[in-house]
Design an enzyme around this catalytic site. Structure first.
Site, PDB file in Angstrom:
ATOM      1  N   THR A  11       0.856  -1.192   0.000  1.00 29.84           N
ATOM      2  CA  THR A  11       0.000   0.000   0.000  1.00 29.84           C
ATOM      3  C   THR A  11       0.890   1.240   0.000  1.00 29.84           C
ATOM      4  O   THR A  11       1.640   1.472   0.955  1.00 29.84           O
ATOM      5  CB  THR A  11      -0.911  -0.012   1.248  1.00 29.84           C
ATOM      6  OG1 THR A  11      -1.678  -1.222   1.209  1.00 29.84           O
ATOM      7  CG2 THR A  11      -1.858   1.171   1.266  1.00 29.84           C
ATOM      8  N   LYS A  63      -7.368   1.906  -2.819  1.00 30.37           N
ATOM      9  CA  LYS A  63      -6.957   1.059  -1.692  1.00 30.37           C
ATOM     10  C   LYS A  63      -7.072   1.832  -0.370  1.00 30.37           C
ATOM     11  O   LYS A  63      -7.626   1.357   0.625  1.00 30.37           O
ATOM     12  CB  LYS A  63      -5.520   0.578  -1.929  1.00 30.37           C
ATOM     13  CG  LYS A  63      -4.815   0.036  -0.724  1.00 30.37           C
ATOM     14  CD  LYS A  63      -5.404  -1.274  -0.262  1.00 30.37           C
ATOM     15  CE  LYS A  63      -4.898  -1.591   1.128  1.00 30.37           C
ATOM     16  NZ  LYS A  63      -4.992  -2.955   1.491  1.00 30.37           N
ATOM     17  N   ASN A  71      -9.959   1.183   2.837  1.00 34.21           N
ATOM     18  CA  ASN A  71      -9.614   0.994   4.249  1.00 34.21           C
ATOM     19  C   ASN A  71     -10.143   2.141   5.108  1.00 34.21           C
ATOM     20  O   ASN A  71     -10.643   1.927   6.216  1.00 34.21           O
ATOM     21  CB  ASN A  71      -8.096   0.869   4.413  1.00 34.21           C
ATOM     22  CG  ASN A  71      -7.627  -0.569   4.263  1.00 34.21           C
ATOM     23  OD1 ASN A  71      -8.434  -1.457   4.018  1.00 34.21           O
ATOM     24  ND2 ASN A  71      -6.345  -0.811   4.414  1.00 34.21           N
ATOM     25  N   PHE A 105     -18.731  -4.443   9.328  1.00 34.11           N
ATOM     26  CA  PHE A 105     -17.918  -3.377   9.927  1.00 34.11           C
ATOM     27  C   PHE A 105     -18.754  -2.320  10.648  1.00 34.11           C
ATOM     28  O   PHE A 105     -18.499  -1.121  10.550  1.00 34.11           O
ATOM     29  CB  PHE A 105     -16.988  -2.742   8.870  1.00 34.11           C
ATOM     30  CG  PHE A 105     -15.796  -3.623   8.604  1.00 34.11           C
ATOM     31  CD1 PHE A 105     -15.949  -4.834   7.965  1.00 34.11           C
ATOM     32  CD2 PHE A 105     -14.529  -3.265   9.051  1.00 34.11           C
ATOM     33  CE1 PHE A 105     -14.881  -5.684   7.764  1.00 34.11           C
ATOM     34  CE2 PHE A 105     -13.449  -4.111   8.857  1.00 34.11           C
ATOM     35  CZ  PHE A 105     -13.632  -5.326   8.204  1.00 34.11           C
ATOM     36  N   GLY A 148     -16.933  -1.146  19.866  1.00 31.23           N
ATOM     37  CA  GLY A 148     -16.081  -1.701  20.911  1.00 31.23           C
ATOM     38  C   GLY A 148     -14.786  -0.913  20.994  1.00 31.23           C
ATOM     39  O   GLY A 148     -14.809   0.319  20.878  1.00 31.23           O
ATOM     40  N   GLY A 189      -7.570  -1.788  15.063  1.00 29.27           N
ATOM     41  CA  GLY A 189      -6.115  -1.800  15.242  1.00 29.27           C
ATOM     42  C   GLY A 189      -5.504  -2.436  14.018  1.00 29.27           C
ATOM     43  O   GLY A 189      -6.053  -2.371  12.929  1.00 29.27           O
ATOM     44  N   CYS A 196      -2.877  -1.989   9.248  1.00 27.01           N
ATOM     45  CA  CYS A 196      -3.376  -1.343   8.026  1.00 27.01           C
ATOM     46  C   CYS A 196      -4.221  -0.099   8.288  1.00 27.01           C
ATOM     47  O   CYS A 196      -3.874   0.994   7.840  1.00 27.01           O
ATOM     48  CB  CYS A 196      -4.159  -2.354   7.209  1.00 27.01           C
ATOM     49  SG  CYS A 196      -3.163  -3.784   6.808  1.00 27.01           S
TER      50      CYS A 196
HETATM   51  C1  UGA Z   1      -7.891  -4.531   6.620  1.00 33.10           C
HETATM   52  C2  UGA Z   1      -8.959  -4.542   5.507  1.00 33.10           C
HETATM   53  O1  UGA Z   1     -10.181  -5.087   5.998  1.00 33.10           O
HETATM   54  C3  UGA Z   1      -8.475  -5.362   4.303  1.00 33.10           C
HETATM   55  O2  UGA Z   1      -9.431  -5.280   3.241  1.00 33.10           O
HETATM   56  C4  UGA Z   1      -7.141  -4.788   3.830  1.00 33.10           C
HETATM   57  O3  UGA Z   1      -6.631  -5.526   2.723  1.00 33.10           O
HETATM   58  C5  UGA Z   1      -6.146  -4.855   4.967  1.00 33.10           C
HETATM   59  O4  UGA Z   1      -6.648  -4.061   6.080  1.00 33.10           O
HETATM   60  C6  UGA Z   1      -4.837  -4.276   4.471  1.00 33.10           C
HETATM   61  O5  UGA Z   1      -4.817  -3.098   4.077  1.00 33.10           O
HETATM   62  O6  UGA Z   1      -3.855  -5.032   4.354  1.00 33.10           O
HETATM   63  P1  UGA Z   1      -7.139  -6.237   8.548  1.00 33.10           P
HETATM   64  O7  UGA Z   1      -6.277  -5.117   9.049  1.00 33.10           O
HETATM   65  O8  UGA Z   1      -6.539  -7.588   8.405  1.00 33.10           O
HETATM   66  O9  UGA Z   1      -7.742  -5.873   7.095  1.00 33.10           O
HETATM   67  O10 UGA Z   1      -8.339  -6.389   9.569  1.00 33.10           O
HETATM   68  P2  UGA Z   1      -9.927  -6.128   9.568  1.00 33.10           P
HETATM   69  O11 UGA Z   1     -10.625  -7.407   9.591  1.00 33.10           O
HETATM   70  O12 UGA Z   1     -10.314  -5.169   8.540  1.00 33.10           O
HETATM   71  O13 UGA Z   1     -10.099  -5.455  11.014  1.00 33.10           O
HETATM   72  C7  UGA Z   1      -9.436  -4.239  11.332  1.00 33.10           C
HETATM   73  C8  UGA Z   1      -9.794  -3.833  12.743  1.00 33.10           C
HETATM   74  O14 UGA Z   1     -11.135  -3.382  12.818  1.00 33.10           O
HETATM   75  C9  UGA Z   1      -9.664  -4.925  13.795  1.00 33.10           C
HETATM   76  O15 UGA Z   1      -8.988  -4.385  14.916  1.00 33.10           O
HETATM   77  C10 UGA Z   1     -11.084  -5.297  14.134  1.00 33.10           C
HETATM   78  O16 UGA Z   1     -11.234  -5.758  15.452  1.00 33.10           O
HETATM   79  C11 UGA Z   1     -11.777  -3.960  13.939  1.00 33.10           C
HETATM   80  N1  UGA Z   1     -13.216  -4.077  13.637  1.00 33.10           N
HETATM   81  C12 UGA Z   1     -13.646  -4.705  12.515  1.00 33.10           C
HETATM   82  C13 UGA Z   1     -14.141  -3.483  14.475  1.00 33.10           C
HETATM   83  O17 UGA Z   1     -13.769  -2.875  15.503  1.00 33.10           O
HETATM   84  N2  UGA Z   1     -15.460  -3.550  14.168  1.00 33.10           N
HETATM   85  C14 UGA Z   1     -15.913  -4.180  13.053  1.00 33.10           C
HETATM   86  O18 UGA Z   1     -17.150  -4.196  12.832  1.00 33.10           O
HETATM   87  C15 UGA Z   1     -14.976  -4.789  12.214  1.00 33.10           C
END
Ligand code: UGA
Length: 454
Positions: free
Chosen positions: A121, A201, A205, A246, A250, A254, A257
């Site tokens: 990225t 991208k 995010n 999403f 809470g 974190g 990304c």
């Molecule tokens: C994120 C994006 O979702 C991916 O599409 C992207 O490719 C990736 O970053 C990247 O740029 O490499 P990721 O960081 O693995 O993926 O994690 P997520 O599943 O997106 O969760 C991110 C954070 O949001 C976590 O801390 C999760 O606990 C939090 N979250 C997620 C919430 O607090 N509430 C939600 O409803 C969903």
């Protein structure tokens, strides 16, 4: 099937190289970190990612996937993906020095017509900047932007079943060459210019982070008016224009990304004279969620000698051992600074957590963390925490405070068992003793001047 190269065996590079080999391509993954390379050679993955180990093993065995520190095999590759880190610099901008270094090392080895596909990225304009390098022009290679949208914990599935494959290219030939690599995936190919691919991208995010921060803001209103954030999120998400993903409130987001990308986008915007009040608020709200949780715990520990908090979960989310940007560790650090003993459990991330916070008392199982604790913070919603024996927990804990940082536990059950259950915007019928939050005796750090207690 194509011969391909991937530079970097981090989370993105390793998943990309492995999944491309799973599609049938012959992939050489170039990694300069000898320790990582030796571990991979011995079958040890540097990350915990469900399903990845099996695919690495299978494709390496079948001769489609190899790891090396040598750039020479890139000579035979039709395309080489760059998947190296772009950490935040001091001013929040993404540091692209690893990307430039990788291109510099790669270019002397590749043939004219090879495509360099940037997966890392990177700030908008980076692929253009690479394409304009004299060494790249002399080598007569093409540069495309091919951002990844993998999520840690489900990365293999995301790679093999993507919503879209984005290819930012300035020539049809380069675009088609990359499109052929993904031809066996059932996903739309979105062909755009390099800058739009790079910006998309960041925008994706940032929008996901915005949804979470927005719902976190609403969750405080829900607490104040005694509405239930789960119901609100469910109703909002049923609108097909919005969708349910999403919206969970809470401790907030974190990882490596969202925090980095929201800051980097803010920084790109500032450099181009664009105002980003939304992005700034999204970031600030996310930080305040952690302060809010820490304050809930500190309030609950008032008057207790040598207080102990059990933190369940260290990873920034379940199914990964990644603790980068993890709310658990920020909160643990705040508690430690206040003289609180912090006991930590995580099924996979304890080693990485102690690298960051050496003072933390790591426990091999959740019950040992909870034994004698005054309060519990659920920081990561690992599945195993749903099924704890709560009667046993109640008997072994010294105090009764449960701060559910992921709105994941059964609040009604815990309330019924006599815990003082606190959540992020769930209705007070499952929140503590059933009183309104103000009567409940804690002051929200998010209290605003002029607010009216109902
Ligand atoms: C994120 C994006 O979702 C991916 O599409 C992207 O490719 C990736 O970053 C990247 O740029 O490499 P990721 O960081 O693995 O993926 O994690 P997520 O599943 O997106 O969760 C991110 C954070 O949001 C976590 O801390 C999760 O606990 C939090 N979250 C997620 C919430 O607090 N509430 C939600 O409803 C969903």
């Amino acid at each position: 099937m194509a011969r391909l190269g991937v530079v970097g065996a981090g989370y993105v590079g390793l998943v990309t190289a492995t999944c491309l080999s799973e599609l049938g391509h012959h992939v050489t993954c170039i990694e300069v970190d000898e320790t990582k390379l030796t571990a991979l050679g011995a079958g040890d993955l540097p990350i915990h990612e469900p399903g990845l180990g099996e695919l690495v093993w299978k494709n390496a065995r079948d001769g489609r996937l190899q790891f090396t520190a040598d750039y020479e095999p890139a000579r035979y590759a039709g395309a080489v993906f760059i998947a190296v880190p772009t950490p935040s610099g001091d001013d929040g901008s993404a540091d692209v020095s690893c990307v430039l270094q990788a291109v510099d090392s790669l270019v002397p080895h590749i043939q004219p017509g090879t495509v360099i596909a940037i997966k890392s990225t990177v700030p908008v304009g980076t692929a253009d900047r690479i394409a304009a390098l004299q060494s790249v022009l002399n080598a007569r290679v093409e540069v495309v932007s091919n951002p990844e949208f993998l999520r840690q914990g489900t990365a293999v599935h995301n790679f093999l079943h993507p919503d879209r494959v984005v290819i930012g290219a300035e020539s049809t030939e380069a675009m088609e060459q990359v499109a052929r690599i993904y031809a066996s995936l059932e996903a739309p190919i979105v062909a755009v210019d390099r800058r739009s691919a790079e910006l998309a991208k960041y925008a994706a995010n940032a929008l996901l982070a915005t949804r979470i921060s927005f719902m976190n803001e609403i969750s405080h209103i829900a607490t104040a008016v005694n509405a239930d954030i789960d119901d609100v999120a469910r109703i909002v998400g049923m609108d097909r224009r919005i969708g349910p993903a999403f919206l969970r409130s809470g401790l907030g987001w974190g990882g490596s990304c969202f925090p980095k990308d929201v800051l980097a986008l803010t920084s790109v915007a500032a450099r181009h004279g664009c105002h980003t009040p939304i992005l700034r608020a999204v970031y600030e709200i996310n930080q305040r969620q952690r302060e809010y949780a820490a304050q809930l715990l500190i309030d609950a520990l008032q008057g207790i000698d040598d207080p102990i908090v059990a933190v369940l979960g260290a990873a920034f989310k379940p199914n990964t051992d990644d603790v980068r940007g993890s709310p658990a560790l920020t909160i643990a650090e705040q508690l430690l600074r206040k003289g609180v003993t912090v006991r930590l459990h995580d099924p996979f991330a304890l080693a990485k957590a102690t690298d960051v916070l050496a003072e933390i008392d790591c426990r091999p199982d959740p019950y040992s963390a909870l034994d004698g604790a005054d309060a519990l913070l659920l920081a990561t919603e690992w599945e195993e925490y749903y099924d704890l024996d709560w009667i046993l927990v109640r008997e072994s804990m010294r105090g009764k405070t449960v701060v559910d940082g992921r709105n994941a536990l059964d609040g009604a059950l815990l309330h019924g068992l006599g815990f003082r259950y606190q959540s992020f915007g769930r209705a007070t019928r499952t929140n503590g003793n059933g009183a309104t939050p103000h009567e409940d005796g804690f002051t929200s750090p998010l209290d605003v001047p002029g607010a009216v207690a109902e």
